[in-house]
Design an enzyme around this catalytic site. Sequence first.
Site, PDB file in Angstrom:
ATOM      1  N   GLU A  27     -18.959 -18.731  32.668  1.00  0.00           N
ATOM      2  CA  GLU A  27     -18.184 -19.357  31.641  1.00  0.00           C
ATOM      3  C   GLU A  27     -17.268 -18.571  31.328  1.00  0.00           C
ATOM      4  O   GLU A  27     -17.051 -17.486  31.275  1.00  0.00           O
ATOM      5  CB  GLU A  27     -19.073 -20.094  30.416  1.00  0.00           C
ATOM      6  CG  GLU A  27     -20.001 -19.033  29.626  1.00  0.00           C
ATOM      7  CD  GLU A  27     -21.042 -19.751  28.929  1.00  0.00           C
ATOM      8  OE1 GLU A  27     -21.721 -20.557  29.308  1.00  0.00           O
ATOM      9  OE2 GLU A  27     -21.328 -19.431  27.761  1.00  0.00           O
ATOM     10  N   HIS A  47     -21.478 -21.145  22.459  1.00  0.00           N
ATOM     11  CA  HIS A  47     -22.176 -19.504  22.800  1.00  0.00           C
ATOM     12  C   HIS A  47     -21.403 -18.649  22.158  1.00  0.00           C
ATOM     13  O   HIS A  47     -20.102 -18.877  22.293  1.00  0.00           O
ATOM     14  CB  HIS A  47     -22.111 -19.238  24.316  1.00  0.00           C
ATOM     15  CG  HIS A  47     -23.237 -20.158  25.000  1.00  0.00           C
ATOM     16  ND1 HIS A  47     -23.173 -20.346  26.258  1.00  0.00           N
ATOM     17  CD2 HIS A  47     -24.272 -20.723  24.544  1.00  0.00           C
ATOM     18  CE1 HIS A  47     -24.156 -21.054  26.865  1.00  0.00           C
ATOM     19  NE2 HIS A  47     -25.004 -21.288  25.720  1.00  0.00           N
TER      20      HIS A  47
END
Lengths: 299, 401
Positions: free
Chosen positions: A220, A258
Amino acid sequence: MAILVTPQTKLLVQGITGEFGARHTKLSLDYGTQVVAGVTPGKGGQFFEHGGHKVPIFDTVADAVKQTGATASAVFVPPPFAADAILEGVDAGLDLVVAITEGIPVRDMVRTKQAMAGSKTRLIGPNCPGIVTPGTGKDSHGGCRIGIAPGYIHKKGNIGVVSRSGTLTYEAVWQLTSRGVGQSTCVGIGGDPVNGTSHLDVIKLFNADPETTGIIMIGEIGGSAEEEAAEWIAQHCKKPVAGFIAGATAPPGRRMGHAGAIVSGGKGTAEAKIAAFKAAGIGIAATPSDMADTLLKMM
Amino acid sequence: MNIHEYQAKQLLKQYGVAVPPGDACKTVEEAQAAAAKIFAVGNKLAVVKSQIHAGGRGKGVFKDGFKGGVKLAKSAEEATVHAKAMLGNTLVTKQTGPDGRVVSTVLVAAAEDIKKEFYLAVLLDRANSRPLIMASTEGGVDIEEVAEKTPEKIIKEHVDPAMGFQPWQGRKIAAALGLKGDLASQAAKLFAGVYKAWWEADASMVEINPLCVCVGADGKEKMVAVDAKIGLDDNALYRHKDIQEMRDLAEESPLEIEASKFNLNYIKLDGSIACLVNGAGLAMATMDIIQHYGASPANFLDVGGGASKDQVTAAFKIILSDPAVKAIFVNIFGGIMDCNVIATGIVAAVKETGLTLPLVVRLEGNNVVAGKKTLAESGLTLITGDSMADAAKKAVATVAK
């Protein structure tokens, strides 16, 4: 052989009496994982009981290791105390510490990682779903489940999965299992900017594992760990690798859930990571729905 | 969390970093007093700086046409006029978006006599998990451009987290910036102070741009942090009560604040398909797949591992308050959580909010059969998808019509 853990791995749980730790310890016991000890300071001598299992609780990790022979730990300790719990596991000589805790201050992890240098312990996480090496029973029962992943979606097999994200790992695993393809080991390395084990570390283990024949690597936005792994794969990896990078549509400068998922100063973009994957011959899943198919076409 | 320039300077000052004398002012009267103080001690020039979290303030334009979020003033009267124009006004910069930000505080400070500008930052180098000091002789400009065009002009110095910043490192950076004599030793001390502030405040980044060589009223040269920006690690805020108090809710999106009350992680975007997803990775991937099939996501929304009825209802209300939303895509992989609980939550939330927009639901995982049955028997007109791709295509089709 799988990597990191096998169905025989003896696991202890730090924070076994907390709500979160207790819930997932029960699920691991149900899955057939060898949970041999719990650690909660002040509750030594008590037992964690579930479904006929009676897991002894110790005050310290050192005690738990000495009494039970545990070699791996799952850390479910709240953020302010989690770094301390990790270091206690390192001191006790564990092979593996898997830190599930989300929200540990970055500074604590910078210090912890520095303090761990040269030790025999491998840290996975923090802020990760953990590790699963599926078992051979029904719904992969009998495997080693460390952390919070759903055990039943797995199937014993030969694909290695590594990802920063929990739910995207489950997505990839379920795609594989639904197509009748099993996994050797699935590793969630966590979504924080400082983690114990990188994509590359896990890829090297999969590359060396005779049981693993193909790899799904999910990345990511943020940092450059995916690029580093891709560079190594191009040079050394003998196995087909398919990948997906999440966050192509994320606005720069915003943290996407995150702590580590952020494009800052033009660094850590999905474009750069996808380009690195392509250059390394990694199969790119056009959508997160195609992760398993992309790999299977390469095999 | 980000803090304002004046707050960053207050923090840095505690670590011995020299900043231009000045005051944060919320009213015109306060600004007038602050400006008078500056000119009373012999300063020839003051600066009035709008305090918003976005960059590009100097070149920004206020909604009423007033130009410049940062203005110089040759007298206390002129400074007061600028402050009056800025306070309560909305400043639009290249980083604020067209809505701009309301300026509720201005920093009125002495405008230093600047001889040279440098760049200085402390941040985490994710590649080796170590603190990194970045400095450059190219100060006062866009550092990303410097990094791209002339990377050799960026000095990088890693710090051993166990040892902390060492005096020799300060001397090394000062020398690399071409500083000599007393200025070099001032700079070395300043670097140590900035690093310590970064470390002790649990900052994610401290950026001083420009860091300047200024000539004081006494004619002596000194190192001064003329601008300062600090970002903080949200995970560490619990141990910094003083910094928590610096939070400015006016700088945050009201919808995002509302979402955080329900443990929802929501970020508004510009598209038309709203998403409701469990897990940050899957939430990002859901945005990506919407774009892949030709539409744009209206938001990032991670409901986390729980997704109770209350959470789903709150999420629907937040999503629906964005008028650009034309359809909702719920993408849930309920590994551990019971899909039927989520389905029940969705049905209740639709009924409670009186949803009329197209709703596409993809449910997978634990007890999914019961969950799908609950959705099917709810009497609601919702669209279900078997896979993430199938559901995403259907969601895109609803807005393409």
